[in-house]
Scaffold this active site. Structure first.
Site, PDB file in Angstrom:
ATOM      1  N   GLU A   1      10.026  58.003  42.531  1.00 45.82           N
ATOM      2  CA  GLU A   1      11.085  57.671  41.571  1.00 45.82           C
ATOM      3  C   GLU A   1      11.388  58.937  40.752  1.00 45.82           C
ATOM      4  O   GLU A   1      10.585  59.353  39.915  1.00 45.82           O
ATOM      5  CB  GLU A   1      10.596  56.514  40.683  1.00 45.82           C
ATOM      6  CG  GLU A   1      11.426  56.251  39.436  1.00 45.82           C
ATOM      7  CD  GLU A   1      12.924  56.142  39.681  1.00 45.82           C
ATOM      8  OE1 GLU A   1      13.351  55.439  40.611  1.00 45.82           O
ATOM      9  OE2 GLU A   1      13.684  56.791  38.939  1.00 45.82           O
TER      10      GLU A   1
ATOM     11  N   SER B   1      18.926  58.972  43.001  1.00 44.97           N
ATOM     12  CA  SER B   1      18.782  57.520  43.109  1.00 44.97           C
ATOM     13  C   SER B   1      17.590  57.075  42.279  1.00 44.97           C
ATOM     14  O   SER B   1      16.490  57.601  42.425  1.00 44.97           O
ATOM     15  CB  SER B   1      18.587  57.135  44.578  1.00 44.97           C
ATOM     16  OG  SER B   1      18.358  55.744  44.691  1.00 44.97           O
TER      17      SER B   1
ATOM     18  N   GLU C   1       7.191  63.132  52.841  1.00 45.25           N
ATOM     19  CA  GLU C   1       8.182  63.108  53.902  1.00 45.25           C
ATOM     20  C   GLU C   1       9.516  63.621  53.376  1.00 45.25           C
ATOM     21  O   GLU C   1       9.917  63.330  52.257  1.00 45.25           O
ATOM     22  CB  GLU C   1       8.310  61.698  54.465  1.00 45.25           C
ATOM     23  CG  GLU C   1       6.998  61.313  55.129  1.00 45.25           C
ATOM     24  CD  GLU C   1       7.018  59.981  55.833  1.00 45.25           C
ATOM     25  OE1 GLU C   1       6.104  59.740  56.624  1.00 45.25           O
ATOM     26  OE2 GLU C   1       7.937  59.183  55.598  1.00 45.25           O
TER      27      GLU C   1
ATOM     28  N   CYS D   1      15.953  54.242  54.660  1.00 41.61           N
ATOM     29  CA  CYS D   1      15.658  53.988  53.250  1.00 41.61           C
ATOM     30  C   CYS D   1      14.425  53.123  53.136  1.00 41.61           C
ATOM     31  O   CYS D   1      14.319  52.088  53.783  1.00 41.61           O
ATOM     32  CB  CYS D   1      16.808  53.219  52.610  1.00 41.61           C
ATOM     33  SG  CYS D   1      18.286  54.164  52.452  1.00 41.61           S
TER      34      CYS D   1
ATOM     35  N   CYS E   1       9.549  48.121  49.851  1.00 41.17           N
ATOM     36  CA  CYS E   1       9.623  49.563  50.088  1.00 41.17           C
ATOM     37  C   CYS E   1       8.255  50.106  50.509  1.00 41.17           C
ATOM     38  O   CYS E   1       7.253  49.867  49.826  1.00 41.17           O
ATOM     39  CB  CYS E   1      10.097  50.255  48.813  1.00 41.17           C
ATOM     40  SG  CYS E   1       9.920  52.043  48.855  1.00 41.17           S
TER      41      CYS E   1
ATOM     42  N   CYS F   1       8.345  48.313  44.271  1.00 38.32           N
ATOM     43  CA  CYS F   1       9.355  47.425  44.868  1.00 38.32           C
ATOM     44  C   CYS F   1       8.752  46.823  46.140  1.00 38.32           C
ATOM     45  O   CYS F   1       8.223  47.551  46.977  1.00 38.32           O
ATOM     46  CB  CYS F   1      10.637  48.199  45.181  1.00 38.32           C
ATOM     47  SG  CYS F   1      11.299  49.014  43.725  1.00 38.32           S
TER      48      CYS F   1
ATOM     49  N   ASN G   1      15.610  47.525  55.777  1.00 42.85           N
ATOM     50  CA  ASN G   1      14.880  48.180  56.863  1.00 42.85           C
ATOM     51  C   ASN G   1      13.461  47.610  56.894  1.00 42.85           C
ATOM     52  O   ASN G   1      12.873  47.379  55.849  1.00 42.85           O
ATOM     53  CB  ASN G   1      14.811  49.694  56.621  1.00 42.85           C
ATOM     54  CG  ASN G   1      16.174  50.343  56.756  1.00 42.85           C
ATOM     55  OD1 ASN G   1      16.959  49.973  57.615  1.00 42.85           O
ATOM     56  ND2 ASN G   1      16.452  51.303  55.889  1.00 42.85           N
TER      57      ASN G   1
ATOM     58  N   SER H   1      19.420  51.510  41.914  1.00 36.46           N
ATOM     59  CA  SER H   1      18.993  50.455  42.840  1.00 36.46           C
ATOM     60  C   SER H   1      18.893  49.141  42.082  1.00 36.46           C
ATOM     61  O   SER H   1      18.057  48.999  41.195  1.00 36.46           O
ATOM     62  CB  SER H   1      17.635  50.816  43.432  1.00 36.46           C
ATOM     63  OG  SER H   1      17.735  52.056  44.104  1.00 36.46           O
ATOM     64  N   LEU H   2      19.753  48.191  42.423  1.00 32.46           N
ATOM     65  CA  LEU H   2      19.802  46.931  41.677  1.00 32.46           C
ATOM     66  C   LEU H   2      19.055  45.802  42.382  1.00 32.46           C
ATOM     67  O   LEU H   2      18.129  45.238  41.848  1.00 32.46           O
ATOM     68  CB  LEU H   2      21.256  46.497  41.482  1.00 32.46           C
ATOM     69  CG  LEU H   2      22.001  46.979  40.256  1.00 32.46           C
ATOM     70  CD1 LEU H   2      23.359  46.279  40.195  1.00 32.46           C
ATOM     71  CD2 LEU H   2      21.228  46.704  38.974  1.00 32.46           C
ATOM     72  N   HIS H   3      19.547  45.417  43.532  1.00 30.17           N
ATOM     73  CA  HIS H   3      18.944  44.383  44.409  1.00 30.17           C
ATOM     74  C   HIS H   3      18.979  42.966  43.841  1.00 30.17           C
ATOM     75  O   HIS H   3      18.706  42.004  44.558  1.00 30.17           O
ATOM     76  CB  HIS H   3      17.504  44.718  44.797  1.00 30.17           C
ATOM     77  CG  HIS H   3      17.307  46.131  45.234  1.00 30.17           C
ATOM     78  ND1 HIS H   3      18.003  46.679  46.282  1.00 30.17           N
ATOM     79  CD2 HIS H   3      16.504  47.121  44.763  1.00 30.17           C
ATOM     80  CE1 HIS H   3      17.619  47.940  46.443  1.00 30.17           C
ATOM     81  NE2 HIS H   3      16.726  48.231  45.527  1.00 30.17           N
TER      82      HIS H   3
ATOM     83  N   CYS I   1       4.648  55.988  44.988  1.00 34.59           N
ATOM     84  CA  CYS I   1       5.531  55.578  43.894  1.00 34.59           C
ATOM     85  C   CYS I   1       4.844  54.476  43.103  1.00 34.59           C
ATOM     86  O   CYS I   1       4.161  53.625  43.662  1.00 34.59           O
ATOM     87  CB  CYS I   1       6.869  55.063  44.430  1.00 34.59           C
ATOM     88  SG  CYS I   1       8.036  54.622  43.119  1.00 34.59           S
TER      89      CYS I   1
HETATM   90  N1  SAH Z   1      13.001  55.454  43.833  1.00 37.76           N
HETATM   91  C1  SAH Z   1      14.390  55.618  43.983  1.00 37.76           C
HETATM   92  C2  SAH Z   1      14.785  56.483  45.163  1.00 37.76           C
HETATM   93  C3  SAH Z   1      14.047  56.281  46.455  1.00 37.76           C
HETATM   94  S1  SAH Z   1      14.341  54.792  47.344  1.00 37.76           S
HETATM   95  C4  SAH Z   1      15.082  54.269  44.049  1.00 37.76           C
HETATM   96  O1  SAH Z   1      14.415  53.259  44.193  1.00 37.76           O
HETATM   97  O2  SAH Z   1      16.294  54.251  43.923  1.00 37.76           O
HETATM   98  C5  SAH Z   1      15.978  55.022  48.002  1.00 37.76           C
HETATM   99  C6  SAH Z   1      16.725  53.709  48.255  1.00 37.76           C
HETATM  100  O3  SAH Z   1      16.144  52.970  49.342  1.00 37.76           O
HETATM  101  C7  SAH Z   1      16.708  52.766  47.066  1.00 37.76           C
HETATM  102  O4  SAH Z   1      17.976  52.239  46.842  1.00 37.76           O
HETATM  103  C8  SAH Z   1      15.767  51.678  47.527  1.00 37.76           C
HETATM  104  O5  SAH Z   1      15.979  50.469  46.856  1.00 37.76           O
HETATM  105  C9  SAH Z   1      16.083  51.594  48.987  1.00 37.76           C
HETATM  106  N2  SAH Z   1      15.072  50.919  49.779  1.00 37.76           N
HETATM  107  C10 SAH Z   1      13.742  50.915  49.580  1.00 37.76           C
HETATM  108  N3  SAH Z   1      13.136  50.202  50.546  1.00 37.76           N
HETATM  109  C11 SAH Z   1      14.091  49.750  51.381  1.00 37.76           C
HETATM  110  C12 SAH Z   1      14.077  48.976  52.580  1.00 37.76           C
HETATM  111  N4  SAH Z   1      12.956  48.547  53.118  1.00 37.76           N
HETATM  112  N5  SAH Z   1      15.263  48.713  53.176  1.00 37.76           N
HETATM  113  C13 SAH Z   1      16.418  49.175  52.648  1.00 37.76           C
HETATM  114  N6  SAH Z   1      16.488  49.924  51.529  1.00 37.76           N
HETATM  115  C14 SAH Z   1      15.340  50.204  50.891  1.00 37.76           C
HETATM  116 FE1  SF4 Z   2       9.678  53.512  44.310  1.00 33.01          FE
HETATM  117 FE2  SF4 Z   2      12.277  53.531  44.932  1.00 33.01          FE
HETATM  118 FE3  SF4 Z   2      10.456  52.525  46.632  1.00 33.01          FE
HETATM  119 FE4  SF4 Z   2      11.027  51.204  44.397  1.00 33.01          FE
HETATM  120  S1  SF4 Z   2      12.428  51.615  46.117  1.00 33.01           S
HETATM  121  S2  SF4 Z   2       8.975  51.599  45.190  1.00 33.01           S
HETATM  122  S3  SF4 Z   2      11.359  52.885  42.978  1.00 33.01           S
HETATM  123  S4  SF4 Z   2      10.634  54.634  45.984  1.00 33.01           S
END
Ligand code: SAH
Ligand code: SF4
Length: 351
Positions: A169, A200, A98, A342, A125, A122, A299, A223-225, A118
């Site tokens: 990633e 990112s 996508e 995201c 995601c 996470c 999201n 991406s910390l969280h 990926c």
């Molecule tokens: N793999 C990389 C880039 C792709 S994800 C990364 O993790 O940074 C892009 C961003 O979307 C990241 O900050 C990720 O943590 C965030 N993200 C993933 N799933 C999400 C969700 N369900 N709601 C909000 N942000 C999300």
């Molecule tokens: Fe991969 Fe980024 Fe999604 Fe984590 S948030 S699973 S690193 S795409």
């Protein structure tokens, strides 16, 4: 250097030097390599054989010995507000990725994928939920940028911004991602400036160290969280491999060596990581760093039950960060209705 007469040769995989070497091997001068390069990246040609000014035998050779690098559009969905368009693009092996076109403050931005799926897992995601299928090649990453650049050019617009925030990633597919960015930055082609490219990462420490050593002046977003190892691990299982201390040290070195601010992303999940204590912990963690925090209200995804933080919690979180002189922004929700926000990108769900 790819062998001549290789039917899997994708011209988008080559950098400018490799393009020259290829054509040299076929008996054509640098002049022709320059024509092909400009045809692909200035004129955005979809068919290399049709590039203007080539000798007929060179056109024929390109048609015979290279595969079409362009991606096929499997579907295209536009969000109701018209600000986001999500494409499902087919690859040559029938996998799909996508790619999203978004308008932020009137600026066209392409959100690019670097992998099919990926491996980082996470929990919140959608891409993580689908697991890892394969890396993208440099040419497949470049092709996404070109796809959007062509679409924009047809509307009289120019693409200037890239975010590596699609599926995958980027630092887990380091070489292909860097090769692709070099091609799109090339001044004889798309000429996208590195400061308009946001990379990112989930926090792959060796990758951040390599970016620093190679002095790649992208906008780095991490991406910390979670602001403690235990809390982060619950959401980002791959965090097991590198402690937060190692990660923040790598970010500090990047920031100081390249004189760049580092952006930190935090998906705000109700009852998980939206408390005042967690905001204080984040403030302490990033103290002294040239940092900016992007807060992303969660999201929805199929495989995770968490809910986005509510507005009150978000505002309180932000005001606590401000006490630590940490600037923050709440990311505008974009494309949620077409699952292009995201973390919502997953081809299994899009089909
Ligand atoms: N793999 C990389 C880039 C792709 S994800 C990364 O993790 O940074 C892009 C961003 O979307 C990241 O900050 C990720 O943590 C965030 N993200 C993933 N799933 C999400 C969700 N369900 N709601 C909000 N942000 C999300
Ligand atoms: Fe991969 Fe980024 Fe999604 Fe984590 S948030 S699973 S690193 S795409």
């Amino acid at each position: 250097m790819p062998a001549a007469s290789n039917t899997t040769l994708n011209l988008y995989d080559l950098n400018r030097v490799e393009m020259r070497e290829l054509l040299d091997g076929w008996g054509y001068s640098d002049y022709y390599a320059g024509l092909v390069w400009a045809g692909l990246y200035r004129d955005l040609a979809t068919d290399p054989a049709a590039i203007q000014g080539l000798k007929p035998d060179l056109s024929a050779r390109l048609a015979r010995d290279s595969v079409p690098g362009i991606l096929t559009v499997r579907s295209r969905i536009e969000s109701e507000d018209g600000h986001t368009t999500k494409y499902l693009l087919g690859l040559r092996d029938d996998q799909a990725i996508e790619t999203v076109l978004m308008y932020f403050r009137g600026r066209a931005t392409v959100c690019v994928s670097t992998q099919v799926g990926c491996a980082m897992g996470c929990v919140f995601c959608a891409t993580g939920q689908m697991g890892f299928r394969r890396h993208l090649s440099a040419g497949e990453i470049v092709a996404q940028v070109l796809h959007i650049a062509r679409f924009l050019r047809a509307r009289g617009e120019v693409l200037r911004n890239i975010v590596l925030m699609g599926m995958g990633e980027p630092l887990h597919n380091y070489d292909a991602t860097m090769a692709a960015m070099e091609t799109v930055m090339d001044h004889r082609g798309l000429a996208i400036a590195p400061r308009f490219i946001t990379l990112s990462t989930v926090g792959v420490v060796p990758g951040i160290r390599r970016l620093t050593e190679e002095r790649r002046p992208f906008r780095l977003a991490v991406s910390l969280h979670g602001a403690t190892d235990a809390e982060r691990l619950r959401l980002v299982p791959t965090a097991r491999r590198w402690s937060l201390t190692e990660l923040i040290n790598a970010c500090r070195d990047y920031s100081e060596t390249l004189h760049r601010r580092v952006f930190f992303e935090w998906a705000l999940i109700h009852g998980q990581n939206d408390s005042p204590e967690q905001a204080h912990a984040l403030g302490r963690l990033l103290h002294g760093l040239d940092a900016h925090v992007n807060l992303i209200p969660l999201n929805p995804t199929q495989g995770y039950e968490g809910q986005p933080a509510d507005l009150r919690a978000i505002r309180l979180f932000q005001s606590i960060l401000a006490e630590y002189e940490l600037p923050s922004t709440v990311r505008q929700r974009r494309g949620i209705d077409v699952a292009a926000g995201c973390g919502q990108l997953a081809t299994t769900l899009a089909r």
